[in-house]
Write a protein that holds these residues in place. Sequence first.
Motif, PDB file in Angstrom:
ATOM      1  N   GLU A  99     -22.517  74.043  21.048  1.00 53.87           N
ATOM      2  CA  GLU A  99     -23.620  73.735  20.590  1.00 53.87           C
ATOM      3  C   GLU A  99     -24.849  74.898  21.243  1.00 53.87           C
ATOM      4  O   GLU A  99     -24.650  75.392  22.358  1.00 53.87           O
ATOM      5  N   SER A 111     -28.262  76.120  22.452  1.00 54.30           N
ATOM      6  CA  SER A 111     -29.876  75.921  22.890  1.00 54.30           C
ATOM      7  C   SER A 111     -30.483  76.878  23.214  1.00 54.30           C
ATOM      8  O   SER A 111     -29.857  77.986  23.616  1.00 54.30           O
ATOM      9  N   LEU A 146     -38.855  68.058  23.671  1.00 59.11           N
ATOM     10  CA  LEU A 146     -37.698  67.872  24.616  1.00 59.11           C
ATOM     11  C   LEU A 146     -38.016  66.812  25.473  1.00 59.11           C
ATOM     12  O   LEU A 146     -37.328  66.731  26.569  1.00 59.11           O
ATOM     13  N   LEU A 190     -26.555  72.878  16.030  1.00 58.80           N
ATOM     14  CA  LEU A 190     -27.760  72.819  16.648  1.00 58.80           C
ATOM     15  C   LEU A 190     -28.829  71.791  16.368  1.00 58.80           C
ATOM     16  O   LEU A 190     -28.552  71.098  15.404  1.00 58.80           O
ATOM     17  N   SER A 226     -38.536  75.706  15.570  1.00 56.50           N
ATOM     18  CA  SER A 226     -37.258  75.940  15.673  1.00 56.50           C
ATOM     19  C   SER A 226     -36.374  75.581  14.206  1.00 56.50           C
ATOM     20  O   SER A 226     -35.336  76.010  13.986  1.00 56.50           O
ATOM     21  N   THR A 285     -32.624  69.791  16.811  1.00 57.82           N
ATOM     22  CA  THR A 285     -33.913  70.039  16.801  1.00 57.82           C
ATOM     23  C   THR A 285     -34.732  68.983  16.050  1.00 57.82           C
ATOM     24  O   THR A 285     -34.406  68.244  15.239  1.00 57.82           O
TER      25      THR A 285
END
Length: 189
Positions: free
Chosen positions: A102, A104, A45, A139, A148, A141
């Motif tokens: 979305e 998260s 991230l 989503l 994930s 990732t």
Amino acid sequence: MTELDAVAWPVDPIRTERLVLRESAAGDRAAFVELFSSPEVHTYLGGPQTREELERSVPETPGRRPGLFVIEREGAMIGTVEVRPHEGERRGRVRPDTGEAELSYLFLPGAWGHGYATEACTAALDWFAEARPGVPVVLYTQTANSRSMRLAATLGFTELERFVKWDAEQWMGVWVAAPQPVGQAGPSR
């Protein structure tokens, strides 16, 4: 206004077999600081924020916004899960006319590997499917984030596209709750 603008909030806590999903409280501040400053949590991230910066900037009651749930296990915060309107400037649109949401999530490393992410995300998606039937959820990732990627598959997300951003391959998937037969209540997948 999109279908996502008027989700009723706050909601009563959502209880699963092992977890409680609830609105944040002042007592969660230290766990939020830990979550946002953890190098392990932020491996995919862009890296963590400094603890000093977070101590200055995190409000007394962090994360108070519609769709953000604190995930609690045995009275302690172990992470967050959020279903929020998908930002228009982010890559990919599933339904440009009404938008999409979305998903998260963030979990403290001590909560990894116990199935809590599947349990919490399933509960959040079920809540959202009831609040906004038929609205797709996206989503994102990194493909390098194998945990994930497995979670996305387990939750029923299907791949829409892969792209490179921040010098890494990214994955975008979509999930839509299965329609309910007439006379049945509640989301189904």
